[in-house]
Enzyme design. Structure first.
Site, PDB file in Angstrom:
ATOM      1  N   GLY A  52     -82.750 -86.064 -21.701  1.00  0.00           N
ATOM      2  CA  GLY A  52     -82.518 -87.280 -22.483  1.00  0.00           C
ATOM      3  C   GLY A  52     -82.573 -86.984 -23.966  1.00  0.00           C
ATOM      4  O   GLY A  52     -82.232 -85.871 -24.405  1.00  0.00           O
ATOM      5  N   HIS A  78    -102.974 -89.061 -28.634  1.00  0.00           N
ATOM      6  CA  HIS A  78    -101.679 -89.479 -29.178  1.00  0.00           C
ATOM      7  C   HIS A  78    -101.531 -90.979 -28.931  1.00  0.00           C
ATOM      8  O   HIS A  78    -100.759 -91.418 -28.097  1.00  0.00           O
ATOM      9  CB  HIS A  78    -100.585 -88.691 -28.461  1.00  0.00           C
ATOM     10  CG  HIS A  78     -99.220 -88.899 -29.029  1.00  0.00           C
ATOM     11  ND1 HIS A  78     -98.927 -88.859 -30.362  1.00  0.00           N
ATOM     12  CD2 HIS A  78     -98.035 -89.145 -28.399  1.00  0.00           C
ATOM     13  CE1 HIS A  78     -97.637 -89.069 -30.529  1.00  0.00           C
ATOM     14  NE2 HIS A  78     -97.073 -89.250 -29.359  1.00  0.00           N
TER      15      HIS A  78
HETATM   16  N1  APR Z   1     -86.855 -85.297 -13.161  1.00  0.00           N
HETATM   17  C1  APR Z   1     -86.042 -84.934 -14.187  1.00  0.00           C
HETATM   18  N2  APR Z   1     -85.655 -85.777 -15.151  1.00  0.00           N
HETATM   19  C2  APR Z   1     -86.073 -87.035 -15.074  1.00  0.00           C
HETATM   20  C3  APR Z   1     -86.920 -87.497 -14.041  1.00  0.00           C
HETATM   21  C4  APR Z   1     -87.311 -86.559 -13.051  1.00  0.00           C
HETATM   22  N3  APR Z   1     -88.098 -86.894 -12.040  1.00  0.00           N
HETATM   23  N4  APR Z   1     -87.171 -88.807 -14.259  1.00  0.00           N
HETATM   24  C5  APR Z   1     -86.521 -89.166 -15.383  1.00  0.00           C
HETATM   25  N5  APR Z   1     -85.853 -88.087 -15.871  1.00  0.00           N
HETATM   26  C6  APR Z   1     -85.000 -88.011 -17.046  1.00  0.00           C
HETATM   27  C7  APR Z   1     -84.101 -89.227 -17.260  1.00  0.00           C
HETATM   28  O1  APR Z   1     -82.977 -89.192 -16.416  1.00  0.00           O
HETATM   29  C8  APR Z   1     -83.745 -89.110 -18.734  1.00  0.00           C
HETATM   30  O2  APR Z   1     -82.537 -88.379 -18.927  1.00  0.00           O
HETATM   31  O3  APR Z   1     -85.789 -87.961 -18.237  1.00  0.00           O
HETATM   32  C9  APR Z   1     -84.911 -88.281 -19.318  1.00  0.00           C
HETATM   33  C10 APR Z   1     -85.691 -89.055 -20.371  1.00  0.00           C
HETATM   34  O4  APR Z   1     -84.866 -89.225 -21.461  1.00  0.00           O
HETATM   35  P1  APR Z   1     -84.858 -90.538 -22.388  1.00  0.00           P
HETATM   36  O5  APR Z   1     -84.816 -91.734 -21.503  1.00  0.00           O
HETATM   37  O6  APR Z   1     -83.803 -90.360 -23.411  1.00  0.00           O
HETATM   38  O7  APR Z   1     -86.317 -90.510 -23.041  1.00  0.00           O
HETATM   39  P2  APR Z   1     -86.798 -89.630 -24.292  1.00  0.00           P
HETATM   40  O8  APR Z   1     -86.648 -90.405 -25.543  1.00  0.00           O
HETATM   41  O9  APR Z   1     -86.204 -88.278 -24.205  1.00  0.00           O
HETATM   42  O10 APR Z   1     -88.375 -89.559 -24.004  1.00  0.00           O
HETATM   43  C11 APR Z   1     -88.878 -88.811 -22.902  1.00  0.00           C
HETATM   44  O11 APR Z   1     -90.874 -88.193 -24.055  1.00  0.00           O
HETATM   45  O12 APR Z   1     -91.570 -88.860 -26.143  1.00  0.00           O
HETATM   46  C12 APR Z   1     -91.730 -89.060 -24.786  1.00  0.00           C
HETATM   47  O13 APR Z   1     -92.420 -91.372 -24.550  1.00  0.00           O
HETATM   48  C13 APR Z   1     -91.355 -90.463 -24.375  1.00  0.00           C
HETATM   49  O14 APR Z   1     -92.135 -90.333 -22.116  1.00  0.00           O
HETATM   50  C14 APR Z   1     -90.975 -90.277 -22.938  1.00  0.00           C
HETATM   51  C15 APR Z   1     -90.391 -88.852 -22.903  1.00  0.00           C
END
Ligand code: APR
Length: 309
Positions: free
Chosen positions: A12, A176
C-alpha cells in the site's frame, strides 16, 4: 558483494513508498507482497521501469505469495489498515493484530533468518505480536516509530528557526501514541541546545505538534495516514542494518531490564547494525520523563493484554 534481499509485506502507501526509496538508494533487491491481486505486481513493474532513468540497479518483484520472499535478509511489515480521521492508532488493534499475526507466521516459515521491521499500528503492540508469533530473538524484531516521530519533531524545529533540516537533531521516545515523549532537553541545532533559540512555551507548542503529527496528516488526507515520512524512516533503519552502520536511532526495541522494564517493546534509542537491534542505549531521564515513560509502558501493556494470539 551480494545484494541484500528486502521483502515488504503490504504494498500500500507505506510499503510502496519504502520500496521506491530502497530502490533509488540501491539498498538491495526488493520483493513486494500484498493480498490484493495485481497491485504488488503492477507497482513493482512500474518501479522497475524507473530504474534505467534513475540509473540504479535493483531487482523489484511483486507477488501475492511468500515463495519469492525466501531467505530475505530484512522483512518490513506494513500490512494492515491505516486510520481515518477521528480514529486513534489503538482503534486498529483487533484488525491489525490478526493481519500481523498471519503475516508473521508466513515470514517465520519462509524467512527464518530475517530481521523484522514492523510498521503496522498500533506499533508497539504490533511489534509484540510479530515477536511472539515469529519467535525470533530480540535483536531481529524492531518497530519503526521513533525515527518518524523524531523527524516530524526535527522538521517543525527546522521550519520554525528557518535552518537546514540537516542541522537539527531531535529524538522522541516512548510509545507511538498520543503520549509519546519528544525529548526537547536533548534536541539541538548544530550542537546548540534548543533552549538557546526558543522559550519554553514555544518549545512546548512544537512538542505538542510533533505528538499530534500523525493525526494532523490523517485530518488532511481523510482517506488514510502518512506515508512519505514513514517510508523515509523505514529506509533509514534498513540502511543502518544493510550497511552495518551501528547507527543510534529511536526504535521500538525489546526491553530486558533497561529503563526498569522487561517483556515489552517500546521506543528507546537503539544501535542498528548487521545483526539488527544490537544494543539498547539507556539515557538519563529526569523525573517527569521517567513518569511519562512508565505511563507509556503501562499503556502498551494494556494493549498487549487485549491481544489474543
Ligand atoms: N497480507 C498482506 N498484505 C495485506 C494483508 C495481509 N494479510 N492485509 C492487508 N494487506 C495490505 C492491503 O491490501 C494494503 O495494500 O496492506 C496494505 C496497506 O496499505 P494501505 O491501506 O495503503 O495502508 P498504509 O498507509 O500503507 O499503512 C499501513 O502502516 O503506518 C501504518 O497505520 C498504518 O497500520 C497501517 C500500516
Amino acid at each position: 558483494m551480494k545484494r541484500s534481499k528486502i521483502s515488504i509485506i503490504g504494498a500500500g502507501n507505506v510499503g510502496a513508498t519504502c520500496a521506491h526509496l530502497l530502490a533509488l538508494k540501491e539498498l538491495g533487491d526488493i520483493v513486494l507482497v500484498d493480498i490484493n491481486e495485481g497491485i504488488p505486481q503492477g507497482k513493482a513493474l512500474d518501479m522497475a521501469e524507473s530504474t534505467p532513468v534513475e540509473a540504479v540497479d535493483a531487482r523489484i518483484t511483486g507477488t501475492n505469495g511468500y515463495e519469492e520472499t525466501k531467505d530475505s535478509d530484512i522483512v518490513v511489515i506494513t500490512a494492515g489498515v491505516p486510520r481515518k480521521p477521528g480514529m486513534s492508532r489503538d482503534d486498529l488493534l483487533k484488525i491489525n493484530s490478526n493481519i500481523v499475526k498471519d503475516v508473521s507466521e508466513k515470514v517465520k516459515e519462509h524467512c527464518p533468518g530475517a530481521i523484522l521491521i514492523v510498521v503496522s499500528n498500533p506499533l508497539d503492540a504490533m511489534v509484540y505480536v510479530a515477536s511472539q508469533v515469529s519467535g525470533f530473538p530480540k535483536e531481529r524484531v524492531i518497530g519503526m516509530a521513533g525515527v518518524l516521530d523524531s523527524t516530524r519533531f526535527a522538521h517543525f524545529i527546522a521550519s520554525e528557526l528557518n535552518v537546514s533540516a540537516e542541522n537539527v537533531s531531535a529524538m522522541v521516545l516512548g510509545g507511538h501514541g498520543d503520549q509519546m515523549i519528544p525529548l526537547a532537553r536533548y534536541a539541538n541545532v548544530a550542537g546548540i541546545p534548543l533552549s538557546h533559540f526558543l522559550d519554553e512555551k514555544r518549545i512546548e507548542e512544537i512538542v505538542q505538534r510533533a505528538r499530534d503529527g500523525g493525526a494532523e496528516i490523517v485530518g488532511l488526507l481523510k482517506t488514510g495516514s502518512a506515508y512519505y515520512a514513514p517510508g523515509s524512516s523505514v529506509v533509514q533503519m534498513v540502511e543502518a542494518i544493510v550497511k552495518d552502520k551501528k547507527r543510534i536511532l529511536p526504535c521500538a526495541a525489546y526491553l530486558d531490564g533497561e529503563y526498569g522494564e522487561s517483556g515489552v517493546f517500546i521506543g528507546v534509542p537503539a544501535k542498528l547494525g548487521k545483526s539488527g537491534m544490537e544494543e539498547v542505549i539507556e539515557i538519563d531521564l529526569n523525573d517527569s520523563e521517567k513518569e511519562a515513560f512508565k505511563k507509556n509502558v503501562a499503556h502498551v501493556r494494556s494493549l498487549m493484554e487485549k491481544i489474543e494470539l
